[in-house]
Design a protein around this motif. Structure first.
Motif, PDB file in Angstrom:
ATOM      1  N   HIS A  33       0.594  -1.662  -0.027  1.00 51.75           N
ATOM      2  CA  HIS A  33       0.374   0.338  -0.103  1.00 51.75           C
ATOM      3  C   HIS A  33       0.871   0.875  -0.470  1.00 51.75           C
ATOM      4  CE1 HIS A  33      -2.746  -3.183   1.456  1.00 51.75           C
ATOM      5  NE2 HIS A  33      -3.768  -1.814   0.378  1.00 51.75           N
ATOM      6  N   ARG A  76       1.832   2.406  -3.267  1.00 51.68           N
ATOM      7  CA  ARG A  76       1.070   3.314  -4.686  1.00 51.68           C
ATOM      8  C   ARG A  76       0.400   4.010  -3.898  1.00 51.68           C
ATOM      9  NH1 ARG A  76      -0.100  -2.138  -4.890  1.00 51.68           N
ATOM     10  NH2 ARG A  76      -0.858  -3.404  -6.997  1.00 51.68           N
ATOM     11  N   GLU A  87      -0.898   4.491  -0.391  1.00 47.65           N
ATOM     12  CA  GLU A  87      -2.400   4.223   0.012  1.00 47.65           C
ATOM     13  C   GLU A  87      -2.167   3.754   1.229  1.00 47.65           C
ATOM     14  OE1 GLU A  87      -4.709   2.854  -4.466  1.00 47.65           O
ATOM     15  OE2 GLU A  87      -3.797   1.496  -3.145  1.00 47.65           O
ATOM     16  N   GLU A 107       3.925   6.900   2.380  1.00 48.44           N
ATOM     17  CA  GLU A 107       2.971   7.046   0.871  1.00 48.44           C
ATOM     18  C   GLU A 107       3.220   8.017  -0.249  1.00 48.44           C
ATOM     19  OE1 GLU A 107      -1.031   6.952   2.117  1.00 48.44           O
ATOM     20  OE2 GLU A 107      -1.158   9.498   2.451  1.00 48.44           O
ATOM     21  N   PHE A 161       5.214   7.875  -3.911  1.00 46.30           N
ATOM     22  CA  PHE A 161       4.385   7.915  -4.683  1.00 46.30           C
ATOM     23  C   PHE A 161       4.787   8.863  -5.440  1.00 46.30           C
ATOM     24  CE2 PHE A 161       1.155  10.707  -6.489  1.00 46.30           C
ATOM     25  CZ  PHE A 161      -0.126   9.505  -7.919  1.00 46.30           C
ATOM     26  N   THR A 187       0.877   4.004 -13.286  1.00 55.34           N
ATOM     27  CA  THR A 187      -1.131   3.459 -12.595  1.00 55.34           C
ATOM     28  C   THR A 187      -1.161   2.025 -13.038  1.00 55.34           C
ATOM     29  OG1 THR A 187      -0.812   3.151 -15.150  1.00 55.34           O
ATOM     30  CG2 THR A 187      -1.535   5.388 -14.625  1.00 55.34           C
ATOM     31  N   GLU A 207      -3.155  10.187 -10.028  1.00 52.14           N
ATOM     32  CA  GLU A 207      -3.117  10.485  -8.693  1.00 52.14           C
ATOM     33  C   GLU A 207      -4.294   9.603  -8.147  1.00 52.14           C
ATOM     34  OE1 GLU A 207      -6.569  13.276  -8.589  1.00 52.14           O
ATOM     35  OE2 GLU A 207      -7.182  12.486 -11.052  1.00 52.14           O
ATOM     36  N   ARG A 208      -4.085   9.304  -6.691  1.00 48.21           N
ATOM     37  CA  ARG A 208      -4.966   8.596  -5.795  1.00 48.21           C
ATOM     38  C   ARG A 208      -5.569   9.828  -4.944  1.00 48.21           C
ATOM     39  NH1 ARG A 208      -2.232   5.805  -8.129  1.00 48.21           N
ATOM     40  NH2 ARG A 208      -0.296   4.640  -8.080  1.00 48.21           N
ATOM     41  N   ALA A 215      -6.452   9.089  -0.513  1.00 50.83           N
ATOM     42  CA  ALA A 215      -5.162   8.995   0.065  1.00 50.83           C
ATOM     43  C   ALA A 215      -5.411   7.978   1.549  1.00 50.83           C
ATOM     44  CB  ALA A 215      -4.452   9.589  -0.094  1.00 50.83           C
ATOM     45  N   ARG A 238      -5.901  13.714  -1.216  1.00 48.48           N
ATOM     46  CA  ARG A 238      -5.688  13.732  -2.828  1.00 48.48           C
ATOM     47  C   ARG A 238      -4.223  13.948  -2.903  1.00 48.48           C
ATOM     48  NH1 ARG A 238      -7.253  15.648  -8.012  1.00 48.48           N
ATOM     49  NH2 ARG A 238      -7.601  17.862  -6.919  1.00 48.48           N
TER      50      ARG A 238
END
Length: 940
Positions: free
Chosen positions: A159, A162, A164, A179, A183, A189, A512-513, A516, A531
């Protein structure tokens, strides 16, 4: 149901775990092992990183720990105070046997998670010895065993990679920091992750085999997830984070996918296997020096700070070979220097609400913070263990893997090579690495791997050879200045969302995430969410914006391993294949298949070898990789294809390599003459000197064995680099005139006495928690930042001095990073690794210049005291007096683990929790986290 009834029900449900884990006894015959009892290893705190909910409750209430979660920490700890008594006869007091197989009297349990694989756990450390009758079974067993030991850790890391981890385990500042860091480095992607898997299958038979191995490994992980969930013996952290209800068992532990392995590979590569970047900070520092001194003198000072190809730097290869790479050309073109004051960081966090403000640089809880209040409900209480986040301190910060000491057989007592080596991956609970033995068709290995990537042994031994790695960090990352544009032809601004690429105005690719953090404990409040948005170009992610010559640009990071995180799988597959590794030369060729920047070391009964791996891009001859570069075809990598980020790479012969040199050392130092490091730390004084001095002396004697080579490593591991390598010259400057002030004389004597006793940071006796010469050590810790500032800032000016501190921190002491003011720490240490980064060589060169000595690659005119030796001497005495006046609680500020002013505790190694089980502090020692001691007396 009352809280007490609920607690009783939870503990009762957990009590069935033991009977579910025991399987019928079975043992496997040991595979060919030519080490004959002369291979040893250690990895604290313990192999087992799995704690059920009942284990967590017991740990919280009674302080107990699950079996095999802490049975290697004592052996590891005792080396710092006991290394002088280590012999070949008592080496197992400090290390564990790393032989193949398990003795019948050491079998703890044996079981078959699938018919084609048997896992045998030993009593000594609980390590899984995995024997497959099929290759698929071996890999399935590796996945199953790793999930048994490190499932929650693996889940957090997939996680985190990613971006996340907050959505998985809550929005604590530490989770958000991690994160965001990963990131920003690898904003992929899901389609791009899958593309990397597909590319492996195209790499011939070995690629297809690697993909099949990885799939069997994932199948093993998922089988354990299903069984543990059904049997309710899954890690208790899933309860603590609200993922699974301990009573109803409702909830879900997500299965692993092949793309998760790509994420984990990118996370490990970013943490340990990169090199380069920082060109924007370099440019700002260089411009500040030119502004202060003019172009000619400014460039001389910059070159000395840059330490590119420093002639005094210790090199791993010292046999006369030279391997030019990454250097600055004589007349570079295409340098894209930012306009002064125009640089701003690219925004990464968008739409934050409430507590989702950008986290501080440190994740430590302040002393004033109070622990989560204890509740009668164990679920509520355990949720409090993650108030500070599931992410441990230091995770995500660049780290050096270290170290290696390898001596050829012509210089050993036995005539066989001896090696003491291992990676420095930090100290976590559970540990990021996991131990295992893998035996099956085409696989025969034992050692350590990163949890979640353990379908192959990454660092360890084969039947008649052993290998290890250190981080090399040669420059595989470049910064490009990409012109901004507007698609309708209007003038661009720094805020424009399009960029020019080969004459086209293209929009940034947005990754984007957007969730989050969404609270997962029944709280519908959106506070704390945000985000994460990465803007990408063909030249990589955007890191900064600026103007160059008045025109707006985006600075981007082009990394040669971007979109190629799993390409190294072929090299690691070969390391585990006894049919592939038949000689030192074969090992070097396998290491060349690894695209991350590592120094690889090899030893068997006859030969030693070294190879520096990495996707070393071929640049245009006039490109300066240490500075931002204009983004046009004339300055792109040779043969670069933006569609898949491939380019021309340096061939095998151009990588630093050697066979049977008298000895090799590595502590993240310079690889070879001609090879330029990406940072400023590979200079005249670097921690590799501590090893080189000791090992060269041993090798010259010709009687090296496992014991004295280990002692040399351990002795260097408790040495203060500043004391051993720089303090003698500082004292020479002070001694250039009589020290008339009694207080000055007393301070100088303290330092001199410490130096005469070796300049070590060792306890008065094991377990005393007080250093011998503790006053002198406190003086040095307080003095160094004051000394560096007093030595350089008056000459450089505040702007240039501050810019250089952003390019490289001035210090990396065991207790943290002191960057200029008394007690100013950017993050508390507790991670063991020290003295890799700092202005150590720069101080040494300048002080020797003050002494009137010729200094190769030096500053020319000294900077300290404006070049006046008497004025420099006064700077040393004045700053030493300031250091004496600095309170201990400023030199060693408190944190969540230590009271302010506690010197030993500030230095101590803390196994930062990535779960619910804590570990005790251990004494500081600067050594690998996982370490092997090997000497093969025989060969196939």
């Amino acid at each position: 149901m009352s809280r007490r009834q609920r607690a009783a029900a939870v503990l009762s449900a957990a009590a069935v775990v033991g009977s579910l884990l025991i399987a019928p006894a079975a043992t496997a015959e040991p595979d060919p092992d030519y080490c004959r009892g002369q291979c040893d290893e250690i990895l604290p705190p313990g192999q087992n990183g799995n704690a059920t909910f009942a284990d967590l409750v017991s740990h919280m209430l009674l302080g107990t720990r699950p079996k095999h979660s802490d049975d290697q920490i004592d052996k590891y700890d005792r080396l710092a105070g006991g290394y002088k008594r280590l012999t070949t006869d008592n080496i197992r007091d400090f290390f564990n046997d790393n032989s193949f197989g398990v003795r019948p009297d050491d079998v703890e349990r044996s079981y078959q998670p699938r018919r084609d694989v048997t896992i045998v756990r030993d009593k000594t450390a609980g390590i899984p010895h995995i024997h497959g009758s099929t290759r698929s079974g071996t890999e399935f067993g590796a996945g199953y065993a790793t999930a048994e030991d490190k499932l929650f850790l693996m889940d957090v890391l997939r996680h985190a990679g990613r971006g996340e981890v907050s959505s998985f385990a809550g929005g604590a500042p530490a989770n958000r920091e991690l994160e965001q860091r990963f990131f920003a480095t690898s904003p992929y992607t899901e389609q791009e992750l899958q593309q990397q898997i597909d590319s492996v299958a195209k790499q011939g038979p070995r690629g297809r085999q690697a993909l099949a191995d990885a799939q069997s490994y994932v199948d093993g992980i998922n089988t354990y997830i299903d069984k543990s969930h059904q049997g309710r013996y899954f890690p208790g952290e899933y309860v603590a984070t609200g993922r699974v209800d301990p009573i109803t068992n409702e909830g879900r532990i997500e299965h692993f996918k092949l793309t998760d392995l790509v994420v984990l590979a990118s996370l490990v590569g970013a943490q340990f296997g990169g090199g380069g970047g920082g060109e924007v900070q370099n440019a700002i520092a260089r411009m500040a020096l030119d502004e202060r001194f003019g172009p000619e003198r400014g460039e001389q000072i910059w070159r000395t700070f840059r330490a590119e190809n420093d002639p005094e730097a210790v090199s791993t290869v010292h046999d006369g070979q030279s391997f030019p790479y990454g250097g600055t050309p004589a007349h570079p073109t295409g340098v894209a220097m930012p306009d002064p004051g125009s640089v701003t960081e690219q925004q990464l966090v968008f739409d934050p609400t409430g507590s989702a403000a950008k986290p501080d640089s440190t994740t430590s809880r302040p002393e004033s913070a109070t622990p989560h209040p204890r509740s009668d409900d164990p679920v509520e209480s355990l949720r409090g263990i993650f108030d500070d986040g599931v992410v441990p301190r230091g995770m995500g910060q660049p780290r050096g893997m270290s170290n290696a000491l390898v001596v050829s057989g012509s210089h050993t007592a036995s005539g066989h090579p001896v090696a003491v080596f291992g990676p420095q991956t930090g100290y976590f609970a559970p540990q990021l690495l996991t131990l295992q033995e893998l035996q099956g068709p085409g696989i025969s290995s034992k050692g350590a791997s990163f949890a979640g990537l353990s379908f192959y042994t990454l660092l360890g031994r084969g039947q008649d050879y052993a290998w290890s790695a250190t981080t090399a960090a040669q420059d595989i990352i470049d910064t490009y200045a990409v012109p901004l544009c507007e698609p309708d032809g209007r003038p661009a601004t720094k805020d424009s969302d399009h960029y020019l690429f080969h004459g086209q105005c293209l929009p940034f690719k947005v990754v984007e995430r957007d969730d989050a953090w969404k609270p997962n404990l029944g709280d519908s409040t959106p506070a704390g969410s945000y985000r994460l948005v990465s803007l990408r170009t063909e030249y990589g992610p955007v890191t900064h914006r600026a103007t160059v010559g008045g025109k707006p640009v985006a600075y981007t990071t082009a990394r040669s391993t971007f979109l190629h995180e799993v390409d190294s799988i072929i090299g690691f597959q070969k390391f585990n294949d006894p049919g592939a590794i038949t000689s030192a030369q074969a090992f070097q060729r396998a290491a060349h298949d690894i695209n991350y920047t590592f120094n690889w070391f090899y030893a068997d009964s006859r030969d030693t070898a070294y190879f520096n791996s990495g996707a070393n891009v071929v640049r245009k001859p006039d490109v300066d990789p240490s500075m931002p570069i204009v983004s046009d075809p004339a300055h792109e990598w040779q043969g670069w294809n933006p569609a898949d980020n491939t380019a021309a790479y340096a061939p095998f012969q151009q990588h630093p390599h050697s066979i049977n040199q008298d000895y090799y050392i590595s502590w993240n130092n310079k690889q070879a003459p001609g090879t330029s490091g990406a940072g400023l730390e590979k200079s005249a004084v670097q921690r590799g000197d501590l090893l080189d001095r000791r090992v060269s002396a041993l090798a010259a004697g010709g009687e090296v064995d496992r014991a004295n080579l280990t002692r040399a490593m351990a002795d260097a591991g408790v040495a203060d680099l500043r004391a051993e390598r720089i303090l003698p010259d500082l004292l020479r400057v002070i001694d250039s005139a009589p020290v008339s002030d009694p207080a000055d004389a007393a301070r100088v004597k303290e330092l001199r006495d410490w130096l005469a006793d070796g300049g070590k940071r060792v306890e008065t006796s094991p377990g005393s928690h007080h250093y011998a010469h503790e006053s002198a050590i406190r003086l040095m810790d307080a003095w160094w930042p004051l000394l560096v500032r007093g030595e350089f800032e008056p000459a450089l000016g505040s702007d240039a001095y501050q810019a250089l501190t952003h390019a490289m921190q001035i210090n990396e002491s065991p207790s943290g990073w002191q960057n200029g003011e008394p007690g100013l720490h950017v993050g508390q240490g507790h991670q063991g690794s020290a003295f890799q980064y700092g202005w150590f060589g720069q101080v040494s060169k300048d002080i020797r210049g003050v002494l009137g000595e010729p200094v190769p690659g030096g500053f020319g005119a000294p900077l300290c005291g404006g070049g006046d030796p008497s004025a420099c001497r006064q700077v040393l005495l004045d700053t030493l007096e300031q250091a004496e006046r600095t309170p201990a609680d400023q030199t060693y500020p408190g944190d969540a683990d230590c009271q302010a002013g506690d010197q030993w505790c500030a230095d101590s190694i803390v196994h930062s929790k990535l779960g619910g089980i804590s570990q005790r502090k251990i004494s500081w020692q600067n050594r690998p986290t996982y370490q092997q001691v090997v000497e093969f007396p025989a060969h196939r």
